[in-house]
Design a protein around this motif. Structure first.
Motif, PDB file in Angstrom:
ATOM      1  N   UNK A   3       0.818  -1.211   0.000  1.00  0.00           N
ATOM      2  CA  UNK A   3       0.000   0.000   0.000  1.00  0.00           C
ATOM      3  C   UNK A   3       0.856   1.267   0.000  1.00  0.00           C
ATOM      4  N   UNK A   4       2.113   1.108  -0.423  1.00  0.00           N
ATOM      5  CA  UNK A   4       3.030   2.252  -0.497  1.00  0.00           C
ATOM      6  C   UNK A   4       3.505   2.454  -1.925  1.00  0.00           C
ATOM      7  N   UNK A  25      15.572   8.261  -4.079  1.00  0.00           N
ATOM      8  CA  UNK A  25      15.545   6.837  -4.398  1.00  0.00           C
ATOM      9  C   UNK A  25      15.368   6.062  -3.095  1.00  0.00           C
ATOM     10  N   UNK A  26      14.473   5.099  -3.105  1.00  0.00           N
ATOM     11  CA  UNK A  26      14.223   4.311  -1.902  1.00  0.00           C
ATOM     12  C   UNK A  26      13.188   4.943  -0.985  1.00  0.00           C
ATOM     13  N   UNK A  27      12.772   6.174  -1.278  1.00  0.00           N
ATOM     14  CA  UNK A  27      11.753   6.822  -0.468  1.00  0.00           C
ATOM     15  C   UNK A  27      10.425   6.079  -0.551  1.00  0.00           C
ATOM     16  N   UNK A  28       9.685   6.043   0.551  1.00  0.00           N
ATOM     17  CA  UNK A  28       8.448   5.262   0.616  1.00  0.00           C
ATOM     18  C   UNK A  28       7.346   6.103   1.239  1.00  0.00           C
ATOM     19  N   UNK A  29       6.184   6.178   0.592  1.00  0.00           N
ATOM     20  CA  UNK A  29       5.058   6.935   1.114  1.00  0.00           C
ATOM     21  C   UNK A  29       3.779   6.148   0.889  1.00  0.00           C
ATOM     22  N   UNK A  30       2.772   6.362   1.745  1.00  0.00           N
ATOM     23  CA  UNK A  30       1.482   5.699   1.515  1.00  0.00           C
ATOM     24  C   UNK A  30       0.879   6.162   0.184  1.00  0.00           C
ATOM     25  N   UNK A  31       0.235   5.233  -0.514  1.00  0.00           N
ATOM     26  CA  UNK A  31      -0.292   5.513  -1.850  1.00  0.00           C
ATOM     27  C   UNK A  31      -1.225   6.720  -1.885  1.00  0.00           C
ATOM     28  N   UNK A  32      -2.065   6.881  -0.854  1.00  0.00           N
ATOM     29  CA  UNK A  32      -3.111   7.903  -0.923  1.00  0.00           C
ATOM     30  C   UNK A  32      -2.553   9.324  -0.811  1.00  0.00           C
ATOM     31  N   UNK A  33      -1.282   9.447  -0.338  1.00  0.00           N
ATOM     32  CA  UNK A  33      -0.779  10.773   0.040  1.00  0.00           C
ATOM     33  C   UNK A  33       0.027  11.474  -1.045  1.00  0.00           C
ATOM     34  N   UNK A  34       0.307  10.809  -2.152  1.00  0.00           N
ATOM     35  CA  UNK A  34       1.106  11.439  -3.210  1.00  0.00           C
ATOM     36  C   UNK A  34       0.441  11.232  -4.569  1.00  0.00           C
ATOM     37  N   UNK A  40      -2.481   3.497  -7.225  1.00  0.00           N
ATOM     38  CA  UNK A  40      -3.659   2.951  -6.546  1.00  0.00           C
ATOM     39  C   UNK A  40      -4.860   2.898  -7.488  1.00  0.00           C
ATOM     40  N   UNK A  41      -5.011   3.940  -8.290  1.00  0.00           N
ATOM     41  CA  UNK A  41      -6.171   4.016  -9.198  1.00  0.00           C
ATOM     42  C   UNK A  41      -6.182   2.859 -10.190  1.00  0.00           C
ATOM     43  N   UNK A  42      -4.979   2.398 -10.583  1.00  0.00           N
ATOM     44  CA  UNK A  42      -4.900   1.334 -11.583  1.00  0.00           C
ATOM     45  C   UNK A  42      -4.542  -0.013 -10.969  1.00  0.00           C
ATOM     46  N   UNK A  43      -4.549  -0.104  -9.638  1.00  0.00           N
ATOM     47  CA  UNK A  43      -4.243  -1.371  -8.972  1.00  0.00           C
ATOM     48  C   UNK A  43      -5.482  -2.261  -8.966  1.00  0.00           C
ATOM     49  N   UNK A  44      -5.285  -3.535  -8.613  1.00  0.00           N
ATOM     50  CA  UNK A  44      -6.412  -4.460  -8.470  1.00  0.00           C
ATOM     51  C   UNK A  44      -7.418  -3.878  -7.481  1.00  0.00           C
ATOM     52  N   UNK A  45      -8.721  -4.104  -7.741  1.00  0.00           N
ATOM     53  CA  UNK A  45      -9.753  -3.621  -6.819  1.00  0.00           C
ATOM     54  C   UNK A  45      -9.492  -4.060  -5.371  1.00  0.00           C
ATOM     55  N   UNK A  46      -8.915  -5.262  -5.221  1.00  0.00           N
ATOM     56  CA  UNK A  46      -8.627  -5.774  -3.870  1.00  0.00           C
ATOM     57  C   UNK A  46      -7.651  -4.860  -3.131  1.00  0.00           C
ATOM     58  N   UNK A  47      -6.618  -4.405  -3.847  1.00  0.00           N
ATOM     59  CA  UNK A  47      -5.632  -3.491  -3.253  1.00  0.00           C
ATOM     60  C   UNK A  47      -6.324  -2.182  -2.876  1.00  0.00           C
ATOM     61  N   UNK A  48      -7.177  -1.694  -3.776  1.00  0.00           N
ATOM     62  CA  UNK A  48      -7.880  -0.437  -3.514  1.00  0.00           C
ATOM     63  C   UNK A  48      -8.755  -0.542  -2.262  1.00  0.00           C
ATOM     64  N   UNK A  63     -10.163   0.812   3.172  1.00  0.00           N
ATOM     65  CA  UNK A  63     -10.730   0.373   4.453  1.00  0.00           C
ATOM     66  C   UNK A  63      -9.751   0.614   5.608  1.00  0.00           C
ATOM     67  N   UNK A  64      -8.480   0.883   5.256  1.00  0.00           N
ATOM     68  CA  UNK A  64      -7.495   1.110   6.317  1.00  0.00           C
ATOM     69  C   UNK A  64      -7.472   2.559   6.747  1.00  0.00           C
ATOM     70  N   UNK A  65      -6.644   2.877   7.751  1.00  0.00           N
ATOM     71  CA  UNK A  65      -6.498   4.281   8.149  1.00  0.00           C
ATOM     72  C   UNK A  65      -5.758   5.059   7.059  1.00  0.00           C
ATOM     73  N   UNK A  66      -6.238   6.252   6.738  1.00  0.00           N
ATOM     74  CA  UNK A  66      -5.600   7.112   5.741  1.00  0.00           C
ATOM     75  C   UNK A  66      -4.904   8.244   6.488  1.00  0.00           C
ATOM     76  N   UNK A  67      -3.600   8.094   6.661  1.00  0.00           N
ATOM     77  CA  UNK A  67      -2.842   9.030   7.495  1.00  0.00           C
ATOM     78  C   UNK A  67      -2.787  10.420   6.870  1.00  0.00           C
TER      79      UNK A  67
END
Lengths: 281, 281
Positions: free
Chosen positions: B130-131, B150-159, B166-174, B179-183
């Motif tokens: 989910x990053x 390089x190597x930087x990691x962020x939650x998908x929803x924040x960038x 995320x928009x083009x990921x499997x519906x399951x990933x979405x 359903x998780x916390x959106x920091x």
């Protein structure tokens, strides 16, 4: 807590023996984890479970368990083809190496300028033992075949960037390399210790290493490299360009290499790279 | 062979409990090795032995032994100040990640073009769970503060790059992300699942994500990102630029982003990025 480990089967013994060097003694659980990671390399970036088992010298059972743990943590990934590769968690961790991608962060605008000015392959390397490891590598489109990529590792004696790092390393490091085997990659690689010693003296005298076809013979290539200095004016990295041999004389590349290396050195706080004349306030 | 391990002291127990998640069950020797590595992060790139012990939840004795093994192997290095950092061996291994620096190899000339054309911060990101993890990051001199390397990691929803992935990921990933916390990183970060769902639908419709100040509020920044496609036309990466908000309208960056992403996609063999009209022979 050790009891929670499944007992390692006897078939691990050969692997354990081979791995003793890692742990500096008898094979340990940690060395088995590292042996699984050691199975991967540039020519082995994608492996099946049994290939990992064979290359690590660990039993299939142990390999299966360790691969599972490494995969859960993110060190390994399983591709759509069922083969295992290195996971992004290791890229993330590797990017934290202080003399690695952190150095790249400072250097990248300068390296980019050099790449634009020369349209050549550009690499930035640091010394790791008797090897040079590239922390930046920009490839010219249509340029000579690239032997360099981020994370690429070569023996110091065989590349221009490596020769610079070796020439300015502690005498102890130099003697270790000079007394060890000097692997030949092409007929042009320097493999004679006396010749290497002369080359290193010349690099120290001129501040430039020029290596022609030391690494590849199929695509004639000329590598030219100069030192990058850190806050204590010590050589912390080596900046190099690779061009098709004949296309450009080494000497013609030296001014732009030196100017760029000086820019990076200044950004790193090297005293010798600070402006000699200051503007009046 | 497990007998060769020193028994883990009782003080490891809290660490072992905390680490249970890594190994998917009880703490194992492998999980302790990984816990030592987990102690390091962007804000903790250089640690003392006791800091590693504290952050990993392992006893000093166990930490000392594992750090020794990891150092002998090259995963850790000891600096002149006695502190430990990540070693170049991990950079070397991490560079083998198939969807990491190998993708960068293909993309870098195009990313470089985009960087030259826009003089903006440019990132290339791939999804890891989910990053989003950046496999390339070029920083503009004098540009907005960089949250990417390089190597930087962020939650998908924040960038912006993450939202594309995320928009083009499997519906399951979405659904997992929704359903998780959106920091929240700034007051502008999308933290409402319904708003994120609408944003993702818009990204799929337009093929562009535009995120304003989702990651930093102190230096107003606009991130615009578009998808990069692989050999099966699936979205394999996301290409993004970050500019000072107000300096450039998002819409103005879309053509150059799309052209660059199409170049990378074509180099990766994406059918949709092949030329529609072929020249006559």
């Amino acid at each position: 807590m050790t009891r929670q480990l499944r007992p390692a089967p006897g078939s691990d013994r050969s692997g354990a023996t081979r791995l003793a060097g890692h742990a500096g003694g008898s094979a340990t659980a940690a060395s088995r984890v590292l042996a699984v990671l050691d199975a991967f390399g540039p020519a082995h970036a994608s492996l099946t479970l049994s290939e990992i088992s064979r290359r690590s010298g660990l039993s299939l059972t142990t390999t299966h368990r360790l691969v599972g743990e490494l995969r859960a943590w993110g060190a390994l990934e399983r591709g759509a083809d069922g083969r295992y590769g290195i996971g992004l968690r290791l890229l993330e961790l590797g990017a934290l190496a202080p003399q690695g991608l952190q150095l790249r962060e400072v250097a990248v605008p300068y390296v980019d300028d050099l790449h634009q000015a020369t349209r050549a392959n550009v690499v930035l390397g640091v010394r790791d033992g008797s090897d040079v490891v590239y922390v930046e590598a920009l490839r010219a489109r249509g340029a000579v075949r690239l032997m360099s990529r981020i994370g690429g590792r070569w023996p110091l004696h065989a590349t221009g960037t490596g020769q610079v790092l070796l020439a300015f390393a502690d005498p102890q490091v130099q003697e270790e390399v000079l007394s060890g085997p000097l692997k030949a990659f092409t007929p042009y690689t320097i493999t004679d210790p006396a010749a290497l010693r002369r080359t290193l003296a010349e690099v120290r005298r001129t501040g430039v290493a020029a290596a022609e076809n030391h690494l590849t013979a199929d695509a004639p290539a000329l590598a030219v490299a100069v030192p990058v200095r850190g806050a204590g004016d010590e050589v912390v990295a080596s900046l190099g360009v690779t061009v098709a041999a004949g296309a450009t004389q080494a000497q013609a590349l030296v001014p732009v290499l030196n100017a760029t290396a000086r820019g990076i050195s200044r950004a790193l706080g090297a005293p010798s790279a600070q402006p000699a004349v200051r503007r009046r306030p």
